[in-house]
Design a protein around this motif. Sequence first.
Motif, PDB file in Angstrom:
ATOM      1  N   ASP A  82       0.818  -1.209   0.000  1.00 23.87           N
ATOM      2  CA  ASP A  82       0.000   0.000   0.000  1.00 23.87           C
ATOM      3  C   ASP A  82       0.855   1.265   0.000  1.00 23.87           C
ATOM      4  N   LEU A  83       2.014   1.230   0.665  1.00 21.63           N
ATOM      5  CA  LEU A  83       2.907   2.390   0.639  1.00 21.63           C
ATOM      6  C   LEU A  83       3.590   2.524  -0.719  1.00 21.63           C
ATOM      7  N   LEU A  84       3.936   1.390  -1.328  1.00 21.17           N
ATOM      8  CA  LEU A  84       4.518   1.437  -2.672  1.00 21.17           C
ATOM      9  C   LEU A  84       3.520   2.036  -3.662  1.00 21.17           C
ATOM     10  N   GLN A  85       2.260   1.651  -3.529  1.00 22.82           N
ATOM     11  CA  GLN A  85       1.226   2.184  -4.417  1.00 22.82           C
ATOM     12  C   GLN A  85       1.052   3.689  -4.187  1.00 22.82           C
ATOM     13  N   LEU A  86       1.082   4.119  -2.927  1.00 25.13           N
ATOM     14  CA  LEU A  86       0.985   5.539  -2.613  1.00 25.13           C
ATOM     15  C   LEU A  86       2.144   6.317  -3.232  1.00 25.13           C
ATOM     16  N   MET A  87       3.340   5.749  -3.178  1.00 25.43           N
ATOM     17  CA  MET A  87       4.511   6.409  -3.767  1.00 25.43           C
ATOM     18  C   MET A  87       4.380   6.500  -5.282  1.00 25.43           C
ATOM     19  N   GLU A  88       3.888   5.428  -5.908  1.00 18.91           N
ATOM     20  CA  GLU A  88       3.709   5.444  -7.364  1.00 18.91           C
ATOM     21  C   GLU A  88       2.696   6.512  -7.763  1.00 18.91           C
ATOM     22  N   THR A  89       1.644   6.638  -7.005  1.00 20.46           N
ATOM     23  CA  THR A  89       0.629   7.656  -7.288  1.00 20.46           C
ATOM     24  C   THR A  89       1.213   9.051  -7.088  1.00 20.46           C
ATOM     25  N   ALA A  90       1.958   9.230  -6.013  1.00 25.62           N
ATOM     26  CA  ALA A  90       2.542  10.539  -5.721  1.00 25.62           C
ATOM     27  C   ALA A  90       3.541  10.971  -6.794  1.00 25.62           C
ATOM     28  N   LYS A  91       4.222  10.018  -7.427  1.00 30.05           N
ATOM     29  CA  LYS A  91       5.174  10.350  -8.489  1.00 30.05           C
ATOM     30  C   LYS A  91       4.491  11.033  -9.669  1.00 30.05           C
ATOM     31  N   LYS A  92       3.199  10.801  -9.830  1.00 31.27           N
ATOM     32  CA  LYS A  92       2.456  11.368 -10.951  1.00 31.27           C
ATOM     33  C   LYS A  92       1.971  12.791 -10.669  1.00 31.27           C
ATOM     34  N   LEU A  93       2.118  13.238  -9.438  1.00 30.66           N
ATOM     35  CA  LEU A  93       1.677  14.574  -9.062  1.00 30.66           C
ATOM     36  C   LEU A  93       2.733  15.622  -9.403  1.00 30.66           C
ATOM     37  N   THR A  94       2.284  16.849  -9.553  1.00 35.87           N
ATOM     38  CA  THR A  94       3.215  17.954  -9.755  1.00 35.87           C
ATOM     39  C   THR A  94       3.919  18.238  -8.422  1.00 35.87           C
ATOM     40  N   PRO A  95       5.038  18.949  -8.441  1.00 36.97           N
ATOM     41  CA  PRO A  95       5.696  19.294  -7.173  1.00 36.97           C
ATOM     42  C   PRO A  95       4.759  20.035  -6.216  1.00 36.97           C
ATOM     43  N   GLU A  96       3.940  20.916  -6.747  1.00 39.18           N
ATOM     44  CA  GLU A  96       2.996  21.659  -5.899  1.00 39.18           C
ATOM     45  C   GLU A  96       1.953  20.723  -5.291  1.00 39.18           C
ATOM     46  N   GLU A  97       1.471  19.778  -6.082  1.00 42.86           N
ATOM     47  CA  GLU A  97       0.487  18.816  -5.580  1.00 42.86           C
ATOM     48  C   GLU A  97       1.102  17.923  -4.501  1.00 42.86           C
ATOM     49  N   ARG A  98       2.374  17.514  -4.694  1.00 45.48           N
ATOM     50  CA  ARG A  98       3.046  16.706  -3.673  1.00 45.48           C
ATOM     51  C   ARG A  98       3.231  17.495  -2.389  1.00 45.48           C
ATOM     52  N   LYS A  99       3.549  18.783  -2.525  1.00 45.70           N
ATOM     53  CA  LYS A  99       3.693  19.640  -1.347  1.00 45.70           C
ATOM     54  C   LYS A  99       2.374  19.720  -0.593  1.00 45.70           C
ATOM     55  N   ASN A 100       1.280  19.919  -1.322  1.00 50.12           N
ATOM     56  CA  ASN A 100      -0.039  19.991  -0.695  1.00 50.12           C
ATOM     57  C   ASN A 100      -0.422  18.670  -0.038  1.00 50.12           C
ATOM     58  N   LEU A 101      -0.093  17.558  -0.679  1.00 48.58           N
ATOM     59  CA  LEU A 101      -0.376  16.245  -0.105  1.00 48.58           C
ATOM     60  C   LEU A 101       0.395  16.066   1.190  1.00 48.58           C
ATOM     61  N   ASN A 102       1.653  16.476   1.200  1.00 43.65           N
ATOM     62  CA  ASN A 102       2.469  16.357   2.402  1.00 43.65           C
ATOM     63  C   ASN A 102       1.902  17.193   3.539  1.00 43.65           C
ATOM     64  N   VAL A 103       1.463  18.416   3.231  1.00 42.39           N
ATOM     65  CA  VAL A 103       0.839  19.273   4.244  1.00 42.39           C
ATOM     66  C   VAL A 103      -0.409  18.591   4.811  1.00 42.39           C
ATOM     67  N   PHE A 104      -1.222  18.025   3.911  1.00 36.35           N
ATOM     68  CA  PHE A 104      -2.425  17.313   4.339  1.00 36.35           C
ATOM     69  C   PHE A 104      -2.077  16.145   5.266  1.00 36.35           C
ATOM     70  N   LEU A 105      -1.084  15.348   4.871  1.00 37.29           N
ATOM     71  CA  LEU A 105      -0.704  14.200   5.685  1.00 37.29           C
ATOM     72  C   LEU A 105      -0.171  14.629   7.049  1.00 37.29           C
ATOM     73  N   GLN A 106       0.652  15.677   7.065  1.00 41.18           N
ATOM     74  CA  GLN A 106       1.178  16.172   8.325  1.00 41.18           C
ATOM     75  C   GLN A 106       0.062  16.673   9.243  1.00 41.18           C
ATOM     76  N   SER A 107      -0.891  17.407   8.667  1.00 40.20           N
ATOM     77  CA  SER A 107      -2.005  17.919   9.481  1.00 40.20           C
ATOM     78  C   SER A 107      -2.872  16.778  10.003  1.00 40.20           C
ATOM     79  N   THR A 108      -3.021  15.734   9.207  1.00 37.81           N
ATOM     80  CA  THR A 108      -3.780  14.558   9.645  1.00 37.81           C
ATOM     81  C   THR A 108      -3.085  13.894  10.829  1.00 37.81           C
ATOM     82  N   LEU A 109      -1.778  13.758  10.740  1.00 43.13           N
ATOM     83  CA  LEU A 109      -1.018  13.166  11.835  1.00 43.13           C
ATOM     84  C   LEU A 109      -1.134  14.001  13.116  1.00 43.13           C
ATOM     85  N   GLU A 110      -1.031  15.313  12.958  1.00 46.82           N
ATOM     86  CA  GLU A 110      -1.136  16.196  14.132  1.00 46.82           C
ATOM     87  C   GLU A 110      -2.525  16.113  14.751  1.00 46.82           C
ATOM     88  N   ARG A 111      -3.553  16.069  13.892  1.00 45.18           N
ATOM     89  CA  ARG A 111      -4.943  16.019  14.370  1.00 45.18           C
ATOM     90  C   ARG A 111      -5.216  14.715  15.129  1.00 45.18           C
TER      91      ARG A 111
END
Length: 106
Positions: free
Chosen positions: A73-102
Motif C-alpha cells: 500500500d505504501l509502494l502504491q501511494l509512492m507510485e501515485t505521488a510520483k504522478k503529481l506535480t511538485p505543488e500537488e506533492r507539497k499539498n499532499l504532504n501538508v495534508f498528511l502532516q495535518s492529519t497526523l497532528e490532528r
Amino acid sequence: MIDIGKKIRERRKVLGMTGVEVAKAVGIGQSTLSQIENGTSPTLDTLFKICNALSIKPSELLADENEPSLPPDLLQLMETAKKLTPEERKNLNVFLQSTLERTGNK
C-alpha cells in the motif's frame, strides 16, 4: 536469497497490471512471465525489459530481501505521488502532516 519472481509479481500487482499486460510489454509469452514469477531465472535482457515495463530500476529489483521493504500500500501511494506535480506533492504532504497532528500520531 533474492526471490526475483516474487518481487516481479508484487510490483506488477502494486501497479495493477496483469501478467498478460506485462508479458506483452516485455515481448514474451504470459506463460514465460509466469515461469519467471515462479522461480525461473530470466535472461539479463528479459530482466531489463521487465524492469522497464514495471517502471523499476534493476537495482531495486535485485535488492537484498533481508532489508526491510515497504508494504504494497505504501509502494502504491509512492507510485501515485510520483504522478503529481511538485505543488500537488507539497499539498499532499501538508495534508498528511495535518492529519497526523490532528490524530496525535506525530
